[in-house]
Design a protein around this motif. Structure first.
Motif, PDB file in Angstrom:
ATOM      1  N   SER A 232       0.830  -1.210   0.000  1.00 28.19           N
ATOM      2  CA  SER A 232       0.000   0.000   0.000  1.00 28.19           C
ATOM      3  C   SER A 232       0.862   1.256   0.000  1.00 28.19           C
ATOM      4  CB  SER A 232      -0.915  -0.014   1.236  1.00 28.19           C
ATOM      5  OG  SER A 232      -1.597   1.211   1.377  1.00 28.19           O
ATOM      6  N   LEU A 233       1.856   1.288   0.879  1.00 31.36           N
ATOM      7  CA  LEU A 233       2.741   2.446   0.963  1.00 31.36           C
ATOM      8  C   LEU A 233       3.459   2.679  -0.366  1.00 31.36           C
ATOM      9  CD1 LEU A 233       4.059   4.652   2.705  1.00 31.36           C
ATOM     10  CD2 LEU A 233       5.773   2.957   3.401  1.00 31.36           C
ATOM     11  N   GLY A 234       3.910   1.594  -0.996  1.00 30.48           N
ATOM     12  CA  GLY A 234       4.611   1.712  -2.262  1.00 30.48           C
ATOM     13  C   GLY A 234       3.773   2.357  -3.347  1.00 30.48           C
ATOM     14  N   TYR A 235       2.507   1.967  -3.425  1.00 30.31           N
ATOM     15  CA  TYR A 235       1.658   2.524  -4.485  1.00 30.31           C
ATOM     16  C   TYR A 235       1.095   3.898  -4.133  1.00 30.31           C
ATOM     17  CZ  TYR A 235       2.263  -1.626  -7.238  1.00 30.31           C
ATOM     18  OH  TYR A 235       2.835  -2.623  -8.000  1.00 30.31           O
ATOM     19  N   TYR A 236       1.102   4.269  -2.856  1.00 28.86           N
ATOM     20  CA  TYR A 236       0.833   5.667  -2.515  1.00 28.86           C
ATOM     21  C   TYR A 236       2.008   6.555  -2.950  1.00 28.86           C
ATOM     22  CZ  TYR A 236      -3.417   5.233   0.355  1.00 28.86           C
ATOM     23  OH  TYR A 236      -4.714   5.042   0.795  1.00 28.86           O
ATOM     24  N   ILE A 237       3.231   6.032  -2.778  1.00 30.11           N
ATOM     25  CA  ILE A 237       4.425   6.783  -3.125  1.00 30.11           C
ATOM     26  C   ILE A 237       4.614   6.888  -4.640  1.00 30.11           C
ATOM     27  CG2 ILE A 237       6.974   6.755  -2.994  1.00 30.11           C
ATOM     28  CD1 ILE A 237       6.714   5.427  -0.271  1.00 30.11           C
ATOM     29  N   ASN A 238       4.177   5.878  -5.372  1.00 31.63           N
ATOM     30  CA  ASN A 238       4.487   5.771  -6.800  1.00 31.63           C
ATOM     31  C   ASN A 238       4.227   7.037  -7.633  1.00 31.63           C
ATOM     32  OD1 ASN A 238       2.938   4.648  -9.632  1.00 31.63           O
ATOM     33  ND2 ASN A 238       5.116   4.250  -9.362  1.00 31.63           N
ATOM     34  N   PRO A 239       3.048   7.700  -7.507  1.00 29.95           N
ATOM     35  CA  PRO A 239       2.838   8.917  -8.308  1.00 29.95           C
ATOM     36  C   PRO A 239       3.871  10.008  -8.020  1.00 29.95           C
ATOM     37  CG  PRO A 239       0.762   8.129  -7.420  1.00 29.95           C
ATOM     38  CD  PRO A 239       1.850   7.348  -6.740  1.00 29.95           C
ATOM     39  N   LEU A 240       4.316  10.092  -6.767  1.00 35.49           N
ATOM     40  CA  LEU A 240       5.324  11.084  -6.426  1.00 35.49           C
ATOM     41  C   LEU A 240       6.688  10.681  -6.986  1.00 35.49           C
ATOM     42  CD1 LEU A 240       4.168  11.628  -2.751  1.00 35.49           C
ATOM     43  CD2 LEU A 240       3.744  13.135  -4.686  1.00 35.49           C
ATOM     44  N   VAL A 241       6.943   9.379  -7.059  1.00 38.44           N
ATOM     45  CA  VAL A 241       8.160   8.891  -7.714  1.00 38.44           C
ATOM     46  C   VAL A 241       8.126   9.244  -9.198  1.00 38.44           C
ATOM     47  CG1 VAL A 241       9.404   6.798  -8.431  1.00 38.44           C
ATOM     48  CG2 VAL A 241       8.626   7.045  -6.071  1.00 38.44           C
ATOM     49  N   ASN A 242       6.946   9.124  -9.803  1.00 34.15           N
ATOM     50  CA  ASN A 242       6.804   9.492 -11.219  1.00 34.15           C
ATOM     51  C   ASN A 242       7.176  10.956 -11.435  1.00 34.15           C
ATOM     52  OD1 ASN A 242       5.868   6.924 -11.714  1.00 34.15           O
ATOM     53  ND2 ASN A 242       3.711   7.498 -11.731  1.00 34.15           N
ATOM     54  N   VAL A 243       6.720  11.818 -10.530  1.00 32.49           N
ATOM     55  CA  VAL A 243       7.043  13.243 -10.626  1.00 32.49           C
ATOM     56  C   VAL A 243       8.556  13.451 -10.502  1.00 32.49           C
ATOM     57  CG1 VAL A 243       6.828  15.465  -9.447  1.00 32.49           C
ATOM     58  CG2 VAL A 243       4.798  14.044  -9.808  1.00 32.49           C
ATOM     59  N   LEU A 244       9.158  12.753  -9.552  1.00 32.29           N
ATOM     60  CA  LEU A 244      10.605  12.878  -9.338  1.00 32.29           C
ATOM     61  C   LEU A 244      11.381  12.400 -10.562  1.00 32.29           C
ATOM     62  CD1 LEU A 244      12.679  13.693  -7.168  1.00 32.29           C
ATOM     63  CD2 LEU A 244      12.679  11.305  -6.408  1.00 32.29           C
ATOM     64  N   LEU A 245      10.954  11.298 -11.154  1.00 33.16           N
ATOM     65  CA  LEU A 245      11.606  10.789 -12.357  1.00 33.16           C
ATOM     66  C   LEU A 245      11.430  11.753 -13.531  1.00 33.16           C
ATOM     67  CD1 LEU A 245      10.634   7.022 -12.129  1.00 33.16           C
ATOM     68  CD2 LEU A 245      12.918   7.976 -11.843  1.00 33.16           C
ATOM     69  N   GLY A 246      10.247  12.360 -13.616  1.00 35.57           N
ATOM     70  CA  GLY A 246      10.010  13.351 -14.666  1.00 35.57           C
ATOM     71  C   GLY A 246      10.961  14.525 -14.547  1.00 35.57           C
ATOM     72  N   MET A 247      11.232  14.922 -13.311  1.00 40.63           N
ATOM     73  CA  MET A 247      12.159  16.035 -13.090  1.00 40.63           C
ATOM     74  C   MET A 247      13.591  15.627 -13.433  1.00 40.63           C
ATOM     75  SD  MET A 247      13.133  17.964  -9.512  1.00 40.63           S
ATOM     76  CE  MET A 247      14.064  16.526  -8.963  1.00 40.63           C
ATOM     77  N   LEU A 248      14.016  14.441 -12.999  1.00 42.85           N
ATOM     78  CA  LEU A 248      15.399  14.020 -13.175  1.00 42.85           C
ATOM     79  C   LEU A 248      15.719  13.582 -14.596  1.00 42.85           C
ATOM     80  CD1 LEU A 248      15.868  11.948  -9.881  1.00 42.85           C
ATOM     81  CD2 LEU A 248      16.672  14.271 -10.340  1.00 42.85           C
ATOM     82  N   VAL A 249      14.764  12.921 -15.251  1.00 43.47           N
ATOM     83  CA  VAL A 249      15.027  12.337 -16.566  1.00 43.47           C
ATOM     84  C   VAL A 249      14.494  13.201 -17.697  1.00 43.47           C
ATOM     85  CG1 VAL A 249      14.692  10.299 -18.030  1.00 43.47           C
ATOM     86  CG2 VAL A 249      15.009  10.027 -15.562  1.00 43.47           C
ATOM     87  N   LEU A 250      13.265  13.688 -17.544  1.00 38.10           N
ATOM     88  CA  LEU A 250      12.633  14.461 -18.617  1.00 38.10           C
ATOM     89  C   LEU A 250      12.784  15.967 -18.433  1.00 38.10           C
ATOM     90  CD1 LEU A 250       9.328  12.379 -18.942  1.00 38.10           C
ATOM     91  CD2 LEU A 250      11.462  12.100 -20.217  1.00 38.10           C
ATOM     92  N   ARG A 251      13.489  16.388 -17.361  1.00 44.44           N
ATOM     93  CA  ARG A 251      13.743  17.798 -17.074  1.00 44.44           C
ATOM     94  C   ARG A 251      12.458  18.600 -16.870  1.00 44.44           C
ATOM     95  NH1 ARG A 251      18.681  16.955 -15.373  1.00 44.44           N
ATOM     96  NH2 ARG A 251      20.079  16.126 -16.977  1.00 44.44           N
ATOM     97  N   GLU A 252      11.430  17.922 -16.344  1.00 47.30           N
ATOM     98  CA  GLU A 252      10.190  18.630 -16.028  1.00 47.30           C
ATOM     99  C   GLU A 252      10.360  19.420 -14.736  1.00 47.30           C
ATOM    100  OE1 GLU A 252       7.246  15.239 -18.022  1.00 47.30           O
ATOM    101  OE2 GLU A 252       7.284  15.540 -15.858  1.00 47.30           O
ATOM    102  N   ARG A 253       9.667  20.549 -14.640  1.00 44.81           N
ATOM    103  CA  ARG A 253       9.789  21.402 -13.454  1.00 44.81           C
ATOM    104  C   ARG A 253       8.717  21.040 -12.427  1.00 44.81           C
ATOM    105  NH1 ARG A 253      10.381  27.635 -14.932  1.00 44.81           N
ATOM    106  NH2 ARG A 253      10.818  27.612 -12.676  1.00 44.81           N
TER     107      ARG A 253
END
Length: 310
Positions: A111-132
């Motif tokens: 449960s904790l992992g899938y609550y975190i997942n959308p925020l991980v997606n945001v972090l990956l977008g910032m680090l890999v896709l240079r999203e702000r």
């Protein structure tokens, strides 16, 4: 002219989209109940069954729709096969950790992992896709990190199951975003790529009379075969819902799955929920609320700008 309460094509499509999305996320949320019924099967063997039956079901569906050949032809596009191999590895790891965690009574960590997942997606977008990141999203990510670190400190170790699920699925989504295949087409190809390993493993486990295939009753083998529909049906519903709904709506509904995981872990499986976990989940829930509210407000601002530009 349509009145304010008219049910036009757009409204009907939106309602259908909500129904499909709700069905998908509830199905995913209830998945631990299914995997608990086959918990006697070793995790690797259960993963092999999940891969095999999912591949057969999805391939049969694509054949019935006349889409298998066009999907296979996409393998000739440069870069598609390496990305599929990467996404296959990631989704296999994700499935294996999920199956193992259910068997080890660690659904709260799922449960904790899938609550975190959308925020991980945001972090990956910032680090890999240079999203702000917006200021609110930055606060949400920091809150989630604080929750994880609290659990690591209180429990004397990082919640690796949660992090493995969140990051494997997050990176998987990023790789799939860069691969020109739809959700159903892509999953069929991923399961097809790993199917030879799965079949070889099942033959090896059953060679000396071991394994479920050699010793299992027909009813139990049918229960294992249900791993195909359990995997494919919510994916099909999700794809149907995603086509009809705005991204923010999907983003809000996705929290149904980890909420179901949480309720099942505490109320059905009776997993302990101590103070350290309460603090961590409170941080995550606050982060989710901030992240979701920020997404809704940004979506409304974008809609208002489009309306004013007409």
């Amino acid at each position: 002219m349509s009145g304010p309460h008219s049910s036009g094509p757009d409204t009907t499509e939106a309602r259908a989209g909500v129904a499909f999305a709700l069905g998908a996320f509830l199905f995913w949320g209830l998945a631990p109940l299914y995997f608990k019924t086959v918990v006697a099967v070793p995790a690797l063997e259960l993963l092999a069954h999940r891969v095999l039956w999912s591949m057969l079901l999805l391939a049969g569906l694509l054949i019935a729709l006349g889409r298998l050949r066009p999907v296979l032809l996409q393998l000739s596009i440069p870069g598609v096969l390496p990305r599929l191999l990467a996404s296959t590895t990631l989704i296999s790891v994700n499935w294996l950790v999920f199956i193992w965690a259910v068997g080890q009574a660690r659904v709260l960590e799922i449960s904790l992992g899938y609550y975190i997942n959308p925020l991980v997606n945001v972090l990956l977008g910032m680090l890999v896709l240079r999203e702000r990141l917006s200021p609110a999203t930055s606060v949400a990510v920091l809150l989630a990190a604080a929750g994880v670190m609290n659990l690591a400190w209180q429990a004397d170790g990082l919640p690796w199951v949660s992090l493995a699920l969140a990051f494997s699925f997050g990176v998987y989504g990023l790789v799939r975003k860069l691969t020109p295949l739809g959700p159903i087409d892509g999953l069929m190809m991923e399961t097809a790529l790993v199917a030879p390993l799965a079949i070889g493993f099942l033959i090896w486990t059953g060679w000396d009379g071991g394994g479920v295939i050699a010793n299992g009753q027909v009813s139990f083998l049918l229960l294992l075969a249900a791993a195909g529909p359990v995997t494919a049906i919510p994916l099909i519903w999700y794809a149907a819902g995603a086509r009809r709904l705005r991204y923010t709506t999907i983003g809000f509904l996705q929290y149904l799955a980890p909420t179901c995981h949480f309720l099942i872990a505490v109320l059905v499986f009776g997993e302990p929920f101590d103070t350290a976990q309460l603090v961590t989940f409170a941080c995550i829930w606050a982060a989710v609320a901030i992240f979701t509210a920020d997404g809704v407000m940004r979506s409304r601002r974008t809609g208002a700008v489009r309306e004013s530009g007409r």
